[in-house]
Write an enzyme that holds these catalytic residues in place. Structure first.
Site, short mmCIF file in Angstrom:
data_model
loop_
_atom_site.label_atom_id
_atom_site.label_comp_id
_atom_site.label_asym_id
_atom_site.label_seq_id
_atom_site.Cartn_x
_atom_site.Cartn_y
_atom_site.Cartn_z
CE1 TYR A 181 74.22 -116.10 12.58
CE2 TYR A 181 75.37 -115.81 10.51
CZ TYR A 181 74.43 -115.39 11.42
OH TYR A 181 73.72 -114.23 11.18
CD GLU A 217 71.53 -105.71 14.79
OE1 GLU A 217 72.67 -105.69 14.31
OE2 GLU A 217 71.17 -106.50 15.68
CE LYS A 253 77.54 -113.53 12.07
NZ LYS A 253 76.52 -112.67 11.49
CG LEU A 281 76.29 -109.27 15.38
CD1 LEU A 281 76.38 -110.40 16.41
CD2 LEU A 281 76.30 -109.85 13.98
N1 PLP Z 1 73.66 -107.18 12.35
C1 PLP Z 1 73.14 -108.39 12.12
C2 PLP Z 1 71.84 -108.77 12.75
C3 PLP Z 1 73.82 -109.30 11.29
O1 PLP Z 1 73.31 -110.52 11.07
C4 PLP Z 1 75.05 -108.90 10.69
C5 PLP Z 1 75.79 -109.80 9.82
O2 PLP Z 1 75.44 -110.91 9.57
C6 PLP Z 1 75.53 -107.62 10.95
C7 PLP Z 1 74.82 -106.79 11.81
C8 PLP Z 1 76.84 -107.15 10.35
O3 PLP Z 1 77.92 -107.82 10.93
P1 PLP Z 1 79.30 -107.99 10.17
O4 PLP Z 1 79.78 -106.62 9.83
O5 PLP Z 1 80.18 -108.66 11.15
O6 PLP Z 1 79.03 -108.80 8.94
#
Ligand code: PLP
Length: 287
Positions: free
Chosen positions: A33, A180, A147, A205
């Site tokens: 996603y 994270e 993701k 991620l």
């Molecule tokens: N880490 C995780 C596990 C996430 O699910 C997300 C966003 O959904 C992020 C980091 C931040 O990613 P982004 O800056 O692309 O929204």
């Protein structure tokens, strides 16, 4: 006005937006996603999000649901039909519908659904006072760089945070390092003023917001490094914050029972937040 969703080629009222019970996303979490921020009527970092979607699909050997121009036109049509100015687009692509069996189906047809919704962004008080995070053990798999919709550890972690009155849960690996949040990347500013976020490997991620903030940090000539940091180091940091497409930069002023810095949002985080908002209103947007 009722919400409209996109489901496998059709725009349908949200209440009627359904997929087959043998969609592999539903049965195996066999899908990926993306979430794209809509800010003042325009998408922010649309292309990097679509690049990451392509990468996630490639890593799982799922065929792209359609060409990029077609996908971008569905995104725009969905925004138009839902009249969203501030909110997000959620898109999910799975390995399609097939009789339940673990191996890939013979001729899979990638399923694509997309929704758009309004969201309220963190309030001024939240930004000024910061939020609390709790720490939890990172119990996820070894490909957190993809993701995928397989988010059960993240769901359980976020629920634990909510029950503790916290905004987010920071996941900590077996060596004591913060990986994270459950839906955000984690950052600190050390006592001597260095901005730190974990290097992007398969344990996190690689947030699109994270990447943009690194670019902005470089431009602003901030001293920064991509490296792991421990929970203990975070508790003693001068500042901490989280980043994501929908939280931008949200200051963290409490980690478990420890107050971070002076308990108020710090200047480095606030400065980056301002820089990000300017970016979102300017070069980061695609109408
Ligand atoms: N880490 C995780 C596990 C996430 O699910 C997300 C966003 O959904 C992020 C980091 C931040 O990613 P982004 O800056 O692309 O929204």
């Amino acid at each position: 006005m009722s919400r409209i969703a996109y489901v496998n080629g059709r725009y349908v009222p949200h209440a009627d937006a359904v997929v087959h019970i043998e969609d592999r996303g539903y049965q195996f979490a066999d899908g990926v996603y993306e979430v794209v921020l809509i800010h003042n009527g325009a998408m922010v970092d649309e292309l990097p999000h679509l690049d990451r979607l392509d990468r996630s699909l490639r890593e799982l050997r799922i065929a792209a649901p359609m060409t990029r121009p077609a996908l971008r036109s569905v995104m725009r049509e969905l925004l138009r039909r839902n009249r969203i100015r501030t909110g997000l687009i959620y898109m999910q692509a799975t390995r399609g519908v097939a009789r339940r069996d673990h191996p890939f189906p013979k001729n899979p047809v990638t399923a694509l659904v997309m929704t758009a919704k309004r969201v309220s962004l963190p309030s001024a008080a939240t930004v000024e006072n910061g939020v609390k995070v709790i720490s939890i053990r990172d119990i996820r798999w070894e490909r957190c760089d993809i993701k995928t919709v397989a988010l059960l550890p993240n769901v359980l972690g976020k629920q634990q945070a909510k029950e503790a009155g916290a905004y987010e849960a920071w996941q900590v690996d077996d060596n004591g390092y913060v990986t994270e949040g459950t839906s955000t990347n984690a950052w600190i500013v050390t006592k001597d003023g260095e901005l730190v976020t974990r290097n992007a490997n398969q344990s996190i991620l690689n947030g699109i917001t994270r990447l943009t903030l690194l670019k902005l940090a470089e431009r602003e000539k901030l001293r920064f490094v991509e490296r792991g940091f421990t929970l203990e180091e975070a508790k003693q940091a001068r500042e901490a914050f989280v980043s994501s497409a929908t939280s931008f930069v949200t200051p963290v002023t409490q980690i478990d029972d420890a107050v971070v810095g002076n308990g108020k949002a710090g200047s480095v985080g606030l400065g980056l937040r301002e820089a990000y908002l300017a970016y979102a209103a300017g070069e980061g947007r695609t109408p």
